[in-house]
Design a protein around this motif. Structure first.
Motif, PDB file in Angstrom:
ATOM      1  N   ASP A  61       1.004 -25.003  16.592  1.00  0.00           N
ATOM      2  CA  ASP A  61       0.319 -25.980  17.443  1.00  0.00           C
ATOM      3  C   ASP A  61       1.308 -26.972  18.047  1.00  0.00           C
ATOM      4  O   ASP A  61       1.305 -27.225  19.252  1.00  0.00           O
ATOM      5  CB  ASP A  61      -0.745 -26.753  16.647  1.00  0.00           C
ATOM      6  CG  ASP A  61      -1.875 -25.863  16.185  1.00  0.00           C
ATOM      7  OD1 ASP A  61      -2.193 -24.884  16.886  1.00  0.00           O
ATOM      8  OD2 ASP A  61      -2.444 -26.144  15.107  1.00  0.00           O
ATOM      9  N   VAL A  62       2.143 -27.548  17.192  1.00  0.00           N
ATOM     10  CA  VAL A  62       3.054 -28.615  17.611  1.00  0.00           C
ATOM     11  C   VAL A  62       4.464 -28.312  17.121  1.00  0.00           C
ATOM     12  O   VAL A  62       4.651 -27.943  15.958  1.00  0.00           O
ATOM     13  CB  VAL A  62       2.605 -29.979  17.034  1.00  0.00           C
ATOM     14  CG1 VAL A  62       3.623 -31.075  17.367  1.00  0.00           C
ATOM     15  CG2 VAL A  62       1.220 -30.354  17.554  1.00  0.00           C
ATOM     16  N   GLY A  82      -5.019 -32.313  11.652  1.00  0.00           N
ATOM     17  CA  GLY A  82      -5.458 -30.921  11.673  1.00  0.00           C
ATOM     18  C   GLY A  82      -4.546 -29.954  12.385  1.00  0.00           C
ATOM     19  O   GLY A  82      -4.836 -28.751  12.419  1.00  0.00           O
ATOM     20  N   ALA A  83      -3.432 -30.423  12.949  1.00  0.00           N
ATOM     21  CA  ALA A  83      -2.535 -29.524  13.675  1.00  0.00           C
ATOM     22  C   ALA A  83      -1.568 -28.836  12.727  1.00  0.00           C
ATOM     23  O   ALA A  83      -1.176 -29.393  11.698  1.00  0.00           O
ATOM     24  CB  ALA A  83      -1.759 -30.303  14.731  1.00  0.00           C
ATOM     25  N   LYS A  84      -1.174 -27.628  13.091  1.00  0.00           N
ATOM     26  CA  LYS A  84      -0.120 -26.924  12.370  1.00  0.00           C
ATOM     27  C   LYS A  84       1.194 -27.263  13.064  1.00  0.00           C
ATOM     28  O   LYS A  84       1.325 -27.109  14.266  1.00  0.00           O
ATOM     29  CB  LYS A  84      -0.367 -25.419  12.365  1.00  0.00           C
ATOM     30  CG  LYS A  84       0.575 -24.668  11.440  1.00  0.00           C
ATOM     31  CD  LYS A  84       0.106 -23.247  11.214  1.00  0.00           C
ATOM     32  CE  LYS A  84       1.034 -22.507  10.241  1.00  0.00           C
ATOM     33  NZ  LYS A  84       1.099 -23.152   8.921  1.00  0.00           N
ATOM     34  N   VAL A  85       2.160 -27.742  12.266  1.00  0.00           N
ATOM     35  CA  VAL A  85       3.381 -28.308  12.830  1.00  0.00           C
ATOM     36  C   VAL A  85       4.607 -27.513  12.399  1.00  0.00           C
ATOM     37  O   VAL A  85       4.742 -27.141  11.231  1.00  0.00           O
ATOM     38  CB  VAL A  85       3.559 -29.775  12.383  1.00  0.00           C
ATOM     39  CG1 VAL A  85       4.832 -30.380  12.969  1.00  0.00           C
ATOM     40  CG2 VAL A  85       2.336 -30.612  12.770  1.00  0.00           C
ATOM     41  N   LEU A  86       5.499 -27.271  13.362  1.00  0.00           N
ATOM     42  CA  LEU A  86       6.824 -26.756  13.061  1.00  0.00           C
ATOM     43  C   LEU A  86       7.811 -27.887  13.323  1.00  0.00           C
ATOM     44  O   LEU A  86       7.922 -28.383  14.442  1.00  0.00           O
ATOM     45  CB  LEU A  86       7.171 -25.545  13.922  1.00  0.00           C
ATOM     46  CG  LEU A  86       8.622 -25.029  13.781  1.00  0.00           C
ATOM     47  CD1 LEU A  86       8.888 -24.548  12.358  1.00  0.00           C
ATOM     48  CD2 LEU A  86       8.914 -23.919  14.792  1.00  0.00           C
ATOM     49  N   LEU A  87       8.524 -28.298  12.293  1.00  0.00           N
ATOM     50  CA  LEU A  87       9.511 -29.371  12.385  1.00  0.00           C
ATOM     51  C   LEU A  87      10.890 -28.727  12.341  1.00  0.00           C
ATOM     52  O   LEU A  87      11.271 -28.133  11.330  1.00  0.00           O
ATOM     53  CB  LEU A  87       9.323 -30.343  11.214  1.00  0.00           C
ATOM     54  CG  LEU A  87      10.253 -31.550  11.084  1.00  0.00           C
ATOM     55  CD1 LEU A  87      10.243 -32.401  12.343  1.00  0.00           C
ATOM     56  CD2 LEU A  87       9.848 -32.386   9.867  1.00  0.00           C
ATOM     57  N   ASP A 212       1.653 -27.030   3.522  1.00  0.00           N
ATOM     58  CA  ASP A 212       0.683 -26.077   4.046  1.00  0.00           C
ATOM     59  C   ASP A 212       0.424 -26.291   5.532  1.00  0.00           C
ATOM     60  O   ASP A 212      -0.079 -25.392   6.215  1.00  0.00           O
ATOM     61  CB  ASP A 212      -0.642 -26.192   3.290  1.00  0.00           C
ATOM     62  CG  ASP A 212      -1.256 -27.582   3.395  1.00  0.00           C
ATOM     63  OD1 ASP A 212      -0.488 -28.567   3.461  1.00  0.00           O
ATOM     64  OD2 ASP A 212      -2.499 -27.683   3.406  1.00  0.00           O
ATOM     65  N   LYS A 213       0.793 -27.466   6.035  1.00  0.00           N
ATOM     66  CA  LYS A 213       0.578 -27.793   7.447  1.00  0.00           C
ATOM     67  C   LYS A 213       1.882 -27.983   8.221  1.00  0.00           C
ATOM     68  O   LYS A 213       1.907 -27.876   9.440  1.00  0.00           O
ATOM     69  CB  LYS A 213      -0.241 -29.090   7.559  1.00  0.00           C
ATOM     70  CG  LYS A 213      -1.725 -28.933   7.281  1.00  0.00           C
ATOM     71  CD  LYS A 213      -2.413 -28.265   8.463  1.00  0.00           C
ATOM     72  CE  LYS A 213      -3.925 -28.299   8.313  1.00  0.00           C
ATOM     73  NZ  LYS A 213      -4.597 -27.708   9.484  1.00  0.00           N
ATOM     74  N   ILE A 214       2.954 -28.328   7.502  1.00  0.00           N
ATOM     75  CA  ILE A 214       4.234 -28.607   8.162  1.00  0.00           C
ATOM     76  C   ILE A 214       5.282 -27.624   7.665  1.00  0.00           C
ATOM     77  O   ILE A 214       5.643 -27.608   6.481  1.00  0.00           O
ATOM     78  CB  ILE A 214       4.712 -30.049   7.888  1.00  0.00           C
ATOM     79  CG1 ILE A 214       3.660 -31.069   8.322  1.00  0.00           C
ATOM     80  CG2 ILE A 214       6.031 -30.314   8.622  1.00  0.00           C
ATOM     81  CD1 ILE A 214       4.010 -32.496   7.929  1.00  0.00           C
ATOM     82  N   GLU A 215       5.770 -26.800   8.561  1.00  0.00           N
ATOM     83  CA  GLU A 215       6.866 -25.883   8.257  1.00  0.00           C
ATOM     84  C   GLU A 215       8.158 -26.509   8.771  1.00  0.00           C
ATOM     85  O   GLU A 215       8.200 -27.047   9.879  1.00  0.00           O
ATOM     86  CB  GLU A 215       6.628 -24.537   8.938  1.00  0.00           C
ATOM     87  CG  GLU A 215       7.664 -23.482   8.627  1.00  0.00           C
ATOM     88  CD  GLU A 215       7.365 -22.142   9.288  1.00  0.00           C
ATOM     89  OE1 GLU A 215       8.100 -21.179   9.030  1.00  0.00           O
ATOM     90  OE2 GLU A 215       6.398 -22.077  10.076  1.00  0.00           O
ATOM     91  N   VAL A 216       9.215 -26.466   7.960  1.00  0.00           N
ATOM     92  CA  VAL A 216      10.491 -27.070   8.343  1.00  0.00           C
ATOM     93  C   VAL A 216      11.552 -25.987   8.481  1.00  0.00           C
ATOM     94  O   VAL A 216      11.731 -25.169   7.569  1.00  0.00           O
ATOM     95  CB  VAL A 216      10.949 -28.123   7.314  1.00  0.00           C
ATOM     96  CG1 VAL A 216      12.258 -28.768   7.775  1.00  0.00           C
ATOM     97  CG2 VAL A 216       9.871 -29.188   7.105  1.00  0.00           C
TER      98      VAL A 216
END
Length: 524
Positions: A61-62, A82-87, A212-216
């Motif tokens: 998502d972001v 609620g967004a799925k985030v790639l950091l 579970d929501k933020i992938e780094v």
């Protein structure tokens, strides 16, 4: 007849849906670059075609570029919405954190948004035309929420309110107390201490709690934004990971949170009129976000401003310099003459010059000169050994039996240096510095051999310039309009055009990181 606004919006979203469903990549970053299908070991080359058949390598998502305070605040806020985030982070794991990790850890806040608004606007000085009241208001209102936000992340309210070192009251750090509203500039400390990384650790822990929501992705710099040439919407970003260029789809958009350009000598020379700086904090801030923003025709602001300049000593083979407070002895430039009151108080590197606070002058090189009495009694840098003995033995501090020998070692004119020392020593005897008004206990002669010199250079905490953002954290184009689905926060286009108060960058990263995270998560 031109499209109506509603028709343009429908076209934009139907276009995005079409791209999402078919894998058709429309355009790229600046200049209409043509992207290659799938993974690649080389960046896409510039071309004239605006579209190419494309399959995405990753979708989320972001995408947030940069794992400092701004990037972490954005990712946490977007994930909680609620967004799925790639950091994605340029540094290797363990080296992330940008300047946040190395900063004083003070987060600017306030108990009165109206008063902080006055203070921040006053700090804009003669540059009020470069920043709108709307942006300052967004910051001031958000700064009032910083305390509760920190508590929501797990900070101890009692420690926050105890202030610096357990003083029993919030830390009012107003570097410009003469300006209106300054008494309401509060800096919150997560641990009650400076320079311990506590604020960054709190953010890092909260990112990990949301795995579970933020992938780094570490060791994964962003290289180019991917833009639809028709709608100008940012569709994703190219990421260099494990030697391959991945095209990452960001359904909601991209947030630039990758810092400034204090480690890019070409940009420093072009925008700050300094050929180099000694690195102090982050080593990876090379202007990547600024270059990506330029590719999509973003407007830049505050490029000449920075939090500095300060004095630094760069040990051989070190990654970061050691900051120096040269209040013993004297400093001379390459002409062997003094150029300022060495003991003058500075405000994040700014000194009062004719009634205006400006960046300190920094002749290159600058030599810090003391005698044997001062070397024996004072560490020239707080982390040096007693009597500076180890640093003298290493050659970091030059030792000479005579002024003439010292001048030769520093490539200075010996006659001029002797004259400078004679003038200074006479001022110490008279109890008044006729040249620059230095006074008090710092009037110590440099007259007892052997003599010592240490080479100093300019350092800074961070640059402030980058892509201009609005009060919604949207990046603006050259005409001042938002670039769809592109946001920024932190030092990648900070809001400070002139004077700067400590804690402001972390406070801004927290405020605009939350604004960016909330707004980008709400996009469809």
């Amino acid at each position: 007849m031109s499209d109506t606004k509603k028709e343009r919006e429908n076209k934009r979203f139907s276009r995005r849906d079409f791209i999402r469903n078919t894998g058709l990549l429309a355009g790229s970053a600046a200049l209409g670059a043509t992207f290659l299908t799938g993974c690649n070991s080389e960046p896409a080359s510039a071309g004239n075609n605006g579209t190419a058949s494309q399959s995405w390598d990753h979708e989320t998502d972001v995408v947030v570029i940069g794992f400092g305070a701004g990037g972490a605040a954005t990712a946490i806020t977007a994930a909680d919405a609620g967004a799925k985030v790639l950091l994605i982070e340029k540094a290797a794991k363990g080296e992330e954190g940008g300047n946040t990790k190395y900063s004083g850890q003070g987060i600017m806040g306030t108990d009165n948004a109206d008063e902080l608004f006055k203070y921040v606007k006053a700090m804009s000085g003669l540059f009020t035309h470069t920043i709108s009241d709307e942006i300052i208001r967004a910051f001031a209102d958000g700064a009032k929420e910083n305390r509760e936000w920190l508590i929501s992340l797990g900070a101890n309210a009692d420690v926050l309110d105890e202030g610096m070192g357990g003083s029993g009251k919030p830390w009012i750090w107003n570097e410009y107390p003469e300006l209106p509203g300054s008494d309401h500039c509060i800096c919150w400390l997560v641990s009650g201490k400076n320079f311990d990384g506590a604020f960054y650790q709190l953010l890092h822990d909260n990112v990990e709690k949301r795995a579970d929501k933020i992938e780094v992705w570490y060791d994964s710099p962003g290289s180019h934004l991917i833009q639809d040439p028709e709608t100008r919407a940012i569709l994703g970003v190219q990421v260099v990971k494990s030697g391959k260029v991945l095209n990452v789809r960001a359904n909601n958009g991209v947030v630039l949170a990758c810092g400034g350009f204090e480690n890019n000598e070409e940009m420093l020379a072009n925008f700050t009129q300094q050929p180099y700086f000694y690195p102090y904090g982050a080593l990876y801030n090379t202007g990547d976000g600024i270059k990506m923003a330029q590719e999509v025709k973003a407007k830049l602001w505050h490029m000449s401003n920075c939090a500095g300049w300060l004095w630094g000593f760069m040990p051989p083979d070190a990654k970061r310099c050691k900051t120096v407070t040269p209040q013993k002895g004297i400093m001379v430039g390459p002409n062997a003459r003094r150029f300022m009151n060495e003991a003058q108080t500075n405000r994040h590197g700014r000194i009062n010059f004719g009634g205006r606070w400006v960046n300190m002058p920094v002749p290159l090189p600058t030599w810090y000169i003391v005698d044997s009495t001062q070397v024996a009694a004072n560490k020239l840098v707080s982390s040096f050994s007693a009597g500076n003995a180890e640093e003298i033995a290493k050659g970091w501090i030059i030792k000479a039996d005579t002024v003439e020998e010292l001048a030769k070692a520093c490539e200075l004119d010996a006659k001029t240096l002797q004259e400078t020392l004679d003038e200074w020593n006479a001022s110490c005897t008279q109890g008044a510095d006729a040249l620059f008004g230095r006074s008090g206990a710092s009037l110590l002669p440099v007259a007892t051999a052997p003599y010592y010199a240490m080479k100093l250079g300019p350092t800074m905490y961070n640059t402030q310039g980058g892509p201009e953002r609005n009060s919604k954290a949207e990046v603006l184009d050259l005409d001042g309009n938002p670039i769809p689905h592109l946001y920024s926060c932190g030092e990648c286009g900070a809001m400070w055009p002139d004077m700067y108060n400590g804690g402001g960058n972390l406070g801004e990263a927290a405020v605009f990181g939350r604004i960016a995270g909330k707004n980008i998560a709400a996009l469809q």
